[in-house]
Every structure is written in structure tokens, then in C-alpha cells.
Design a protein around this motif. Structure first.
Motif, PDB file in Angstrom:
ATOM      1  N   GLU A 296       0.833  -1.193   0.000  1.00 33.13           N
ATOM      2  CA  GLU A 296       0.000   0.000   0.000  1.00 33.13           C
ATOM      3  C   GLU A 296       0.869   1.245   0.000  1.00 33.13           C
ATOM      4  O   GLU A 296       2.028   1.214   0.432  1.00 33.13           O
ATOM      5  CB  GLU A 296      -0.959   0.017   1.196  1.00 33.13           C
ATOM      6  CG  GLU A 296      -0.288   0.208   2.538  1.00 33.13           C
ATOM      7  CD  GLU A 296      -1.315   0.374   3.670  1.00 33.13           C
ATOM      8  OE1 GLU A 296      -2.523   0.349   3.411  1.00 33.13           O
ATOM      9  OE2 GLU A 296      -0.875   0.544   4.827  1.00 33.13           O
ATOM     10  N   ARG A 314      -1.954   7.005  -9.472  1.00 35.49           N
ATOM     11  CA  ARG A 314      -2.713   5.748  -9.547  1.00 35.49           C
ATOM     12  C   ARG A 314      -2.437   5.022 -10.860  1.00 35.49           C
ATOM     13  O   ARG A 314      -2.328   3.792 -10.887  1.00 35.49           O
ATOM     14  CB  ARG A 314      -4.207   6.026  -9.392  1.00 35.49           C
ATOM     15  CG  ARG A 314      -4.614   6.438  -7.990  1.00 35.49           C
ATOM     16  CD  ARG A 314      -6.135   6.510  -7.831  1.00 35.49           C
ATOM     17  NE  ARG A 314      -6.490   6.739  -6.437  1.00 35.49           N
ATOM     18  CZ  ARG A 314      -6.636   7.933  -5.880  1.00 35.49           C
ATOM     19  NH1 ARG A 314      -6.475   9.021  -6.632  1.00 35.49           N
ATOM     20  NH2 ARG A 314      -6.949   8.055  -4.615  1.00 35.49           N
ATOM     21  N   ILE A 321      -2.260  -0.476  -3.418  1.00 32.31           N
ATOM     22  CA  ILE A 321      -3.413   0.173  -2.798  1.00 32.31           C
ATOM     23  C   ILE A 321      -2.979   1.585  -2.442  1.00 32.31           C
ATOM     24  O   ILE A 321      -2.109   1.783  -1.590  1.00 32.31           O
ATOM     25  CB  ILE A 321      -3.874  -0.591  -1.543  1.00 32.31           C
ATOM     26  CG1 ILE A 321      -4.259  -2.020  -1.897  1.00 32.31           C
ATOM     27  CG2 ILE A 321      -5.027   0.136  -0.865  1.00 32.31           C
ATOM     28  CD1 ILE A 321      -4.498  -2.904  -0.690  1.00 32.31           C
ATOM     29  N   ARG A 323      -4.014   5.184  -0.941  1.00 35.59           N
ATOM     30  CA  ARG A 323      -5.039   5.852  -0.159  1.00 35.59           C
ATOM     31  C   ARG A 323      -4.442   6.990   0.647  1.00 35.59           C
ATOM     32  O   ARG A 323      -3.230   7.002   0.915  1.00 35.59           O
ATOM     33  CB  ARG A 323      -5.769   4.869   0.768  1.00 35.59           C
ATOM     34  CG  ARG A 323      -4.877   4.111   1.742  1.00 35.59           C
ATOM     35  CD  ARG A 323      -5.683   3.098   2.513  1.00 35.59           C
ATOM     36  NE  ARG A 323      -4.881   2.318   3.434  1.00 35.59           N
ATOM     37  CZ  ARG A 323      -5.265   2.040   4.682  1.00 35.59           C
ATOM     38  NH1 ARG A 323      -6.403   2.506   5.153  1.00 35.59           N
ATOM     39  NH2 ARG A 323      -4.497   1.303   5.461  1.00 35.59           N
ATOM     40  N   GLU A 327      -6.724   8.587   6.286  1.00 34.54           N
ATOM     41  CA  GLU A 327      -7.534   7.444   6.713  1.00 34.54           C
ATOM     42  C   GLU A 327      -6.986   6.800   7.980  1.00 34.54           C
ATOM     43  O   GLU A 327      -7.688   6.076   8.679  1.00 34.54           O
ATOM     44  CB  GLU A 327      -7.627   6.412   5.590  1.00 34.54           C
ATOM     45  CG  GLU A 327      -8.454   6.874   4.402  1.00 34.54           C
ATOM     46  CD  GLU A 327      -8.636   5.793   3.356  1.00 34.54           C
ATOM     47  OE1 GLU A 327      -8.196   4.644   3.597  1.00 34.54           O
ATOM     48  OE2 GLU A 327      -9.223   6.075   2.301  1.00 34.54           O
TER      49      GLU A 327
END
Length: 378
Positions: A296, A314, A321, A323, A327
Motif C-alpha cells: 500500500e 494511480r 493500494i 489511499r 484514513e
């Protein structure tokens, strides 16, 4: 202990301040982020900092005044974040003017503009500052310093965890997995290359100074990316050099932009901005090849607000992953200020805050110098 962390990055757009509480063991502290405030530099102060950081010669008297102005603005940001003075300690990075990585036969050096004792007196609190010099004296890069804080604050997951900061310069942290044969590997980290430096300088150039940055990547989105030129740029020496490595405006600044614009030739500004945006993302994807493959990629920094840059990331980092770091409870503008709050707490705890696996120094060191006010507030 409550600690204020103050950070102004390569973009020189202002000061991020956080108020955090730390307790427990230094290696894996319990922490709470209690407040965040961003205090932008006045336009003239930002202009002067960027010009001096690009190597513009200035009189010694002006450098002294600039140091005072930066210090006073750090105090302003600290008071806005912690108006009732709950912090017992302050960790302040200062404003980088120039960074010289180690070279064969020559140690590295780095200049973070700040008057630490003055800041301590203005705030009535002890201030830890000058975080890079101890690592540089031990033969290290003096940067990046955030990777050990990333591991302490975020912990590990089932595979390699990457943390990317998209500030003026893009830098990476790679945290080893919690389990498995690679769990004993050290944390890694390095500066990838330009994230927002060239984009912001190009936006100012094409807008004749009217725009400081390409908001959301909207201008670049109108153009076409020159992929062949991006691949050509990725063959430059810095991107072929394995870590440990660090960089800044001294390599990816105004002179570098002018060279790249010359290679782009006479084309629409939107095409140039699209190509530079794609280049910033391609640099990250390329640099991920220098380390173990993460599962990630957690992204922080001002570049998170550039929608086109995030789309390019991306596209070019397929299989990951991707993000936002938010988060996990740390906002994109909070990560580095929080890290320097932790480094200050580590300093007073006598905990070594650098990692030779990241900076290449001969050994780890307690980072920073401590300035105490003559008459602390009660």
C-alpha cells in the motif's frame, strides 16, 4: 507530554503547526493529535525565501532580517495552534534555504533558517531545533528525518507499507511488515525528486506571477503529457542513484525548470504543466523500484490536493493500494509537523531519532538542539 510541532517545507508556503500528546515507550508511543493550524507566509516573505533558496545573493543584513521574520512567523503559527499555551515543548524544523547532500570526500550540510533561542523566548517554552546537523556530522544525508517517526506513529501491516509525502520534494518511507521473513528488515526512506517545486515554479512562470500553483491540476488537465520526454528525464543521474539520497531546490529549482522548459520547446503552457505533472508522478513510480515492493501507498502533503497528480500516481503505480494518510488519522498537512513534534519529544527522552538505514550515517543520533527561555511561562 504535550508538544507543538512546527514545519515549513520546500514550497515555503507557510507553517503547519500541530499540538500533540505523547506518552509511553518512545519506539511505539501512544499519541493524540489535538489541534492543527496552518499559517501562510505573507506573499513578500514567501517570495524572498524562494529567491534566496534559489541562490539569489543577498546582503548579510537581509539574511538576518529574514531569519527574524521566519522565527516570528513560527511563533505566530504556534500561538494560533495552541492559544492557551498547553504545550510543554516545541519542535521546530525551521525553513530550509539550502541542502547539500554528502559527496565523495565532502560531508553534507543543510541550512534551516531559524533563531531557536528567540523562538523559545517568544513562546516561553523550550524549543528543539536544528534537527539535521547531528546526522550530517556523522556522515549522513541529514534527510529525510520523518521515516522513523512514520514507523513509530503508524506501525506495521501485513506487507511493506509505503508512505509518500508530496511536498515541494517527494519523499518515501518504507516500513517493513509486521510478520514474515522480512519483519527484521530496517525502515528505509529517501527523497524521490520533485513533487510540487517544478509545478509551482512553472505555474508562476506561465501566469506571470498571478498564480502560485495549479489548483487541483486544472490547468495541466487541459494539456497533453509528453511521455517520451518524461522517460528521457528519468534517465538523469539522480534517478539512477540508489538510496540513501536527498535533494531539494538546489537540484530541482528554477535553473532546472528553465532547462526542462527549454527541452519542452515552444508549446502550450498546459502541455508543459501536464508533462511536469506526469513527471512528478513518474518519479515516484520509478523510485519505488529502488526498494521492496509495498502493498500500500499512503499519501500526504500538499500534492494530495492536485487531482491530476493523484490520478497520474494511480495510473503509474498500478498494483498498489493507494489511499490518503488521513484514513489513519493524520491529515495530509499534519504528517511532517507531527513528526517533528515526536522528534522533539524523543530529544528530551534521549531517544535516537535518526536511522542509518535511511540517511547512511555511521550511527543513529539524538537529533536537535535545545533552547530554553530565560523566564519560562507558568
Amino acid at each position: 507530554m504535550r508538544v507543538l510541532g512546527l514545519m515549513s517545507g520546500t514550497s515555503a508556503d507557510g507553517v503547519d503547526a500541530v499540538l500533540a500528546h505523547f506518552s509511553g515507550q518512545p519506539q511505539r508511543p501512544r499519541w493524540t493529535l489535538e489541534a492543527h493550524h496552518f499559517s501562510p507566509y505573507p506573499a513578500e516573505l514567501q517570495r524572498r525565501l524562494i529567491h534566496v533558496g534559489q541562490g539569489e545573493p543577498v546582503p548579510a543584513a537581509e539574511l538576518l532580517e529574514l531569519a527574524e521574520a521566519v522565527t516570528e512567523h513560527q511563533a505566530l503559527a504556534a500561538r494560533a495552534c495552541d492559544p492557551v499555551g498547553r504545550a510543554q515543548l516545541v519542535g521546530c524544523h525551521g525553513q530550509t534555504l539550502w541542502h547539500r547532500p554528502p559527496q565523495p570526500g565532502r560531508r553534507g550540510a543543510s541550512w534551516q533558517l531559524l533563531q531557536g533561542p528567540l523562538l523559545a523566548e517568544l513562546l516561553g517554552r523550550p524549543v528543539v531545533f536544528d534537527f539535521r546537523s547531528a546526522d550530517l556530522a556523522l556522515g549522513g544525508q541529514g534527510a529525510p528525518l520523518v521515516p522513523p517517526a512514520d514507523q513509530a506513529l503508524l506501525g506495521r501491516c501485513g506487507g511493506w507499507r509505503a508512505v509518500l509525502n508530496l511536498g515541494g520534494i517527494a519523499n518515501l518511507t518504507l516500513i517493513p511488515p509486521a510478520t514474515g521473513p522480512q519483519r527484521h528488515q530496517p525502515v528505509r526512506g529517501w527523497d524521490c525528486g520533485p513533487a510540487n517545486t517544478l509545478l509551482d515554479l512553472a505555474t508562476r512562470h506561465f501566469s506571470a506571477g498571478r498564480l502560485a500553483y495549479d489548483a487541483g491540476g486544472a490547468w495541466a488537465r487541459q494539456g497533453r503529457c509528453d511521455e517520451a520526454l518524461i522517460q528521457h528525464w528519468l534517465r538523469e543521474p539522480y534517478f539512477q542513484t540508489p538510496p540513501p539520497k536527498s535533494t531539494g531546490r538546489e537540484l530541482f529549482g528554477q535553473a532546472d525548470l528553465e532547462r526542462r522548459l527549454g527541452e519542452l520547446g515552444p508549446r502550450d503552457p498546459a502541455d508543459a504543466l501536464a508533462t511536469l505533472t506526469g513527471f512528478s508522478a513518474a518519479v515516484v513510480a520509478h523510485e519505488l523500484g529502488h526498494g521492496p515492493q509495498p502493498v500500500e501507498l499512503l499519501v500526504a502533503g500538499g500534492g494530495c490536493r492536485n487531482a491530476l497528480l493523484m490520478e497520474q500516481l494511480r495510473l503509474r503505480c498500478r498494483g498498489l493500494i493507494l489511499r490518503p494518510l488521513a484514513e489513519l488519522g493524520i491529515g495530509d498537512a499534519e504528517r511532517e509537523a507531527l513528526a517533528f513534534a515526536l522528534l522533539a519529544w524523543w530529544h528530551v527522552r534521549g531517544h535516537r531519532g535518526s536511522l542509518p538505514s535511511v540517511t547512511g550515517a555511521r550511527r543513529a543520533a539524538v537529533l536537535g538542539l535545545l533552547a530554553k527561555p530565560q523566564h519560562a511561562r507558568t
